[in-house]
Scaffold this motif. Structure first.
Motif, PDB file in Angstrom:
ATOM      1  N   ASN A  62      -8.641   0.106  19.781  1.00  0.00           N
ATOM      2  CA  ASN A  62      -8.182   0.818  20.976  1.00  0.00           C
ATOM      3  C   ASN A  62      -7.949   2.293  20.643  1.00  0.00           C
ATOM      4  N   SER A  63      -7.626   3.063  21.653  1.00  0.00           N
ATOM      5  CA  SER A  63      -7.518   4.518  21.476  1.00  0.00           C
ATOM      6  C   SER A  63      -6.414   4.915  20.496  1.00  0.00           C
ATOM      7  N   TRP A  64      -5.394   4.053  20.331  1.00  0.00           N
ATOM      8  CA  TRP A  64      -4.284   4.384  19.451  1.00  0.00           C
ATOM      9  C   TRP A  64      -4.655   4.256  17.979  1.00  0.00           C
ATOM     10  N   VAL A  65      -5.668   3.467  17.672  1.00  0.00           N
ATOM     11  CA  VAL A  65      -6.072   3.279  16.273  1.00  0.00           C
ATOM     12  C   VAL A  65      -7.493   3.771  16.041  1.00  0.00           C
ATOM     13  N   ALA A  66      -8.018   4.572  16.960  1.00  0.00           N
ATOM     14  CA  ALA A  66      -9.355   5.133  16.792  1.00  0.00           C
ATOM     15  C   ALA A  66      -9.351   6.122  15.632  1.00  0.00           C
TER      16      ALA A  66
ATOM     17  N   PRO B  16      -7.135  17.974   6.841  1.00  0.00           N
ATOM     18  CA  PRO B  16      -6.151  19.074   6.847  1.00  0.00           C
ATOM     19  C   PRO B  16      -4.780  18.661   7.390  1.00  0.00           C
ATOM     20  N   PHE B  17      -4.750  17.726   8.347  1.00  0.00           N
ATOM     21  CA  PHE B  17      -3.487  17.376   8.993  1.00  0.00           C
ATOM     22  C   PHE B  17      -2.741  16.240   8.287  1.00  0.00           C
ATOM     23  N   PHE B  18      -3.430  15.452   7.469  1.00  0.00           N
ATOM     24  CA  PHE B  18      -2.803  14.268   6.881  1.00  0.00           C
ATOM     25  C   PHE B  18      -1.599  14.610   6.005  1.00  0.00           C
ATOM     26  N   PRO B  19      -1.700  15.578   5.056  1.00  0.00           N
ATOM     27  CA  PRO B  19      -0.504  15.917   4.253  1.00  0.00           C
ATOM     28  C   PRO B  19       0.651  16.432   5.111  1.00  0.00           C
ATOM     29  N   GLN B  20       0.346  17.273   6.096  1.00  0.00           N
ATOM     30  CA  GLN B  20       1.405  17.784   6.976  1.00  0.00           C
ATOM     31  C   GLN B  20       2.069  16.649   7.749  1.00  0.00           C
ATOM     32  N   HIS B  21       1.253  15.693   8.181  1.00  0.00           N
ATOM     33  CA  HIS B  21       1.796  14.565   8.945  1.00  0.00           C
ATOM     34  C   HIS B  21       2.713  13.716   8.071  1.00  0.00           C
TER      35      HIS B  21
ATOM     36  N   GLN C 136      -8.092   4.177   7.531  1.00  0.00           N
ATOM     37  CA  GLN C 136      -8.332   4.160   8.980  1.00  0.00           C
ATOM     38  C   GLN C 136      -8.537   5.547   9.565  1.00  0.00           C
ATOM     39  N   ARG C 137      -8.220   6.575   8.778  1.00  0.00           N
ATOM     40  CA  ARG C 137      -8.216   7.952   9.285  1.00  0.00           C
ATOM     41  C   ARG C 137      -7.322   8.039  10.516  1.00  0.00           C
ATOM     42  N   LEU C 138      -6.072   7.586  10.316  1.00  0.00           N
ATOM     43  CA  LEU C 138      -5.126   7.473  11.428  1.00  0.00           C
ATOM     44  C   LEU C 138      -3.827   8.186  11.079  1.00  0.00           C
ATOM     45  N   LEU C 139      -3.328   9.001  12.005  1.00  0.00           N
ATOM     46  CA  LEU C 139      -2.016   9.620  11.852  1.00  0.00           C
ATOM     47  C   LEU C 139      -0.985   8.681  12.478  1.00  0.00           C
ATOM     48  N   VAL C 140      -0.300   7.931  11.627  1.00  0.00           N
ATOM     49  CA  VAL C 140       0.587   6.865  12.096  1.00  0.00           C
ATOM     50  C   VAL C 140       1.734   7.452  12.911  1.00  0.00           C
ATOM     51  N   PRO C 141       2.005   6.912  14.108  1.00  0.00           N
ATOM     52  CA  PRO C 141       3.159   7.383  14.888  1.00  0.00           C
ATOM     53  C   PRO C 141       4.467   7.059  14.162  1.00  0.00           C
ATOM     54  N   LEU C 142       5.429   7.932  14.314  1.00  0.00           N
ATOM     55  CA  LEU C 142       6.705   7.774  13.621  1.00  0.00           C
ATOM     56  C   LEU C 142       7.398   6.472  13.991  1.00  0.00           C
TER      57      LEU C 142
END
Length: 603
Positions: free
Chosen positions: A346-350, A359-364, A424-430
């Motif tokens: 689904n769109s949440w785990v795309a 670039p965003f993974f370490p910041q996340h 997964q290349r996913l920015l996990v929600p907090l």
């Protein structure tokens, strides 16, 4: 009694076989058109047949349902003779589970009886504060749009819809089913959604305190329980009707049984049973239970290899297979009616493209480390302290710690979350990581106590190191005059969090929700229908008010339908007026700080 248990087990087997064969027969006898038409007619909405076929039960999924029903029936018929014979062992299994449960109850009753009277009063006061504060804030926070969505599209539609409809991770199925049960007896949607979370949170605080009391003295256990119970993530999801607090509770149960498996000298069926039950229900609540489950599985495997306890691998494998089979069966209605992509694509785990993800993974990760503690200042430093403390405890073999299993599981969780997120290349929600709170506060307090123990060797600190050890003598004779410092810290923390929540819920703190409710109420009072709304949250709240009061509504959102005329138009002030709707045909009849309502003028 034993004969009754065998009889009930065999009747259950016959019911399962009959259900599978019945569903197979129905899908074979009826065509796709006849089957879907009968479903739409049975739920009293034949006008939505086309939408049902397009979005839920497509021709392809109906064919899949036929295949699954046939194979399920074949498997049940094949294993029925074996299970029929095994029914005689059911009383022995249930007696072992009952014996384990009784043993645990007696253990905690003895624990309470042996507790000093001062600690009993303190525990009672803490529990009273937890209950009163949560009841106080239960209705001060607005009814979240996710709660309204869950009630409107799942709970209000009944158990079957809750088990089958899965438009995304918004359906925390096991929690939704609990709300379905409450909905049988309670008419208020707000109470139906929030009360289960409140009750689960109270049980979570009590069980958490009972578990950590096995590792710490009474007062320190109370301090940890207070910090945990009033932590912002725990407190917030205790009064929000979502499945996150249930996920914490099931993770705690699974963790305790995983630790018991690795510490047991003999094979205990009960530990594996409760690990399987808690893991199955955890997955059925949220698929992201994969994070704590994989971590616990790695922990158990690692410990059994170190201990050379290879005899436990067979029941561990059987438990994992039982969990996998149970979860598959529970999610089978979701897969059939929504497709497997609803769960894992689904769109949440795309996945995010690599060029954007890297670039965003370490910041996340740094953001998660900072905000995982909720309102505590210096979150990233607290996370760093816990990680360094865990790594130090694992490297130094001479540093024997009663919380070493919790250290190892915490580190494994961090590794698993980072690893799976990266794959997964996913920015996990907090919010999905707040279950880590059950580990964090144990580690933080224990790290602080180790620092006190180290410093007390050089400075005259009024908290002797020997009282930090986990011995029965310390538990029963802990001097009351040494309690003020940890209790004072706990009280200050509780008051700060209560004040924070009080400040957050002052009048005017939620202008959007005030506008949601006022807009919906205005339209309802004016019997408005045939409405266009350009903001989804407003359309959801309007539909929620109408449908929970038994009134039909015709409402479109996002984009007006070509050629359709609307009686009322609701436009957010930050959005442009739709070009398809002629503004000169409408007059403004209501406005607030967020939106404006226009009514079509009569020509």
């Amino acid at each position: 009694m034993k004969r009754l248990q065998v009889l009930l087990f065999r009747l259950t087997l016959l019911l399962m076989v009959a259900s599978c064969m019945g569903s197979t027969l129905v899908t074979i006898v009826y065509s796709y058109e006849e089957f879907t038409a009968s479903i739409a007619s049975s739920i009293g909405q034949p006008e939505k047949l086309a939408k049902f076929r397009e979005l839920l039960l497509t021709q392809e999924r109906f064919s899949l349902l036929r295949i699954i029903s046939f194979f399920s029936s074949s498997i049940w018929v094949a294993i029925l003779p074996f299970l029929w014979k095994q029914a005689v062992s059911v009383p022995a299994v249930t007696s072992r589970i009952a014996a384990y449960s009784n043993k645990q109850i007696k253990k905690y009753v003895s624990f309470w009886q042996a507790m000093p009277i001062t600690i009993k009063y303190m525990a009672g006061i803490l529990l009273l504060l937890i209950i009163l504060s949560r009841f106080y804030f239960l209705f001060r926070f607005p009814f979240h749009v996710d709660e309204r969505f869950t009630y409107l599209y799942f709970v209000d539609k009944g158990f079957l819809v809750s088990m089958t409809y899965y438009p995304g991770p918004s359906n925390h199925i096991f929690y939704t089913l609990i709300c379905n049960f409450f909905d049988l007896f309670i008419a208020d949607p707000v109470v139906v959604m929030k009360l289960p979370a409140l009750l689960i949170s109270i049980a979570l605080s009590v069980v958490f305190w009972l578990i950590i009391s096995q590792y710490f003295t009474y007062s320190i256990a109370l301090l940890i329980a207070a910090l945990f119970s009033f932590a912002e993530p725990v407190f917030y999801y205790s009064i929000q009707g979502r499945g996150y607090i249930l996920l914490m509770f099931l993770t705690l149960i699974a963790t305790q049984n995983a630790i018991k498996i690795t510490q047991s000298n003999r094979l205990s069926f009960s530990y594996f049973f409760w690990l399987g039950v808690s893991a199955t229900l955890g997955f059925y609540t949220l698929p992201i239970f994969l994070y704590p489950f994989v971590s616990l599985l790695l922990f158990i495997t690692w410990q059994l290899i170190i201990q050379r306890n290879y005899t436990f691998f067979q029941p561990l494998f059987i438990t994992c297979m039982a969990i996998a089979g149970s979860v598959f069966i529970l999610y089978l209605p979701v897969i059939v009616f929504n497709g497997w992509r609803a769960l894992i694509a689904n769109s949440w785990v795309a996945p995010i493209p690599w060029q954007e993800f890297i670039p965003f993974f370490p910041q996340h990760l740094l953001k998660l480390a900072s905000e995982i503690w909720g309102g505590l200042p210096g979150g990233i430093w607290l996370t760093s302290v816990c990680i360094l403390f865990c790594v130090g405890g694992m490297i130094n073999n001479n540093w024997v710690s009663v919380v070493r299993p919790w250290q190892q599981i915490y580190l494994l969780n961090l590794i698993v979350v980072i690893g799976i997120s990266f794959l997964q290349r996913l920015l996990v929600p907090l919010r999905v990581l707040f279950y880590l709170s059950i580990y964090q506060y144990i580690l933080l307090v224990y790290a602080a106590l180790k620092v006190v123990q180290f410093v007390s060797a050089y400075l005259p600190i009024y908290l002797p190191a020997e009282h930090l050890q986990n011995t029965e003598k310390d538990k029963t004779t802990y001097p009351v005059n040494r309690l003020p410092m940890p209790l004072l810290l706990g009280l200050v923390y509780i008051l700060l969090n209560v004040y924070t929540f009080y400040s957050l819920t002052k009048p005017g703190q939620f202008p959007a929700y005030k506008s949601f409710d006022a807009t919906a109420q205005w339209l309802y009072n004016h019997r408005a229908n045939n409405i266009f709304v350009n903001e989804y949250d407003y359309s959801l709240c309007i539909r929620f008010l109408y449908e929970t009061r038994g009134h039909e509504i015709h409402l479109d959102t996002n984009q007006p339908q070509p050629g359709k005329e609307y009686t009322y138009v609701v436009i957010h002030k930050n959005s442009p007026y739709p070009a398809q709707l002629l503004l000169n045909q409408y007059t403004q009849v209501y406005t607030d700080s967020q939106i404006a309502i226009y009514k079509k003028m009569l020509l």
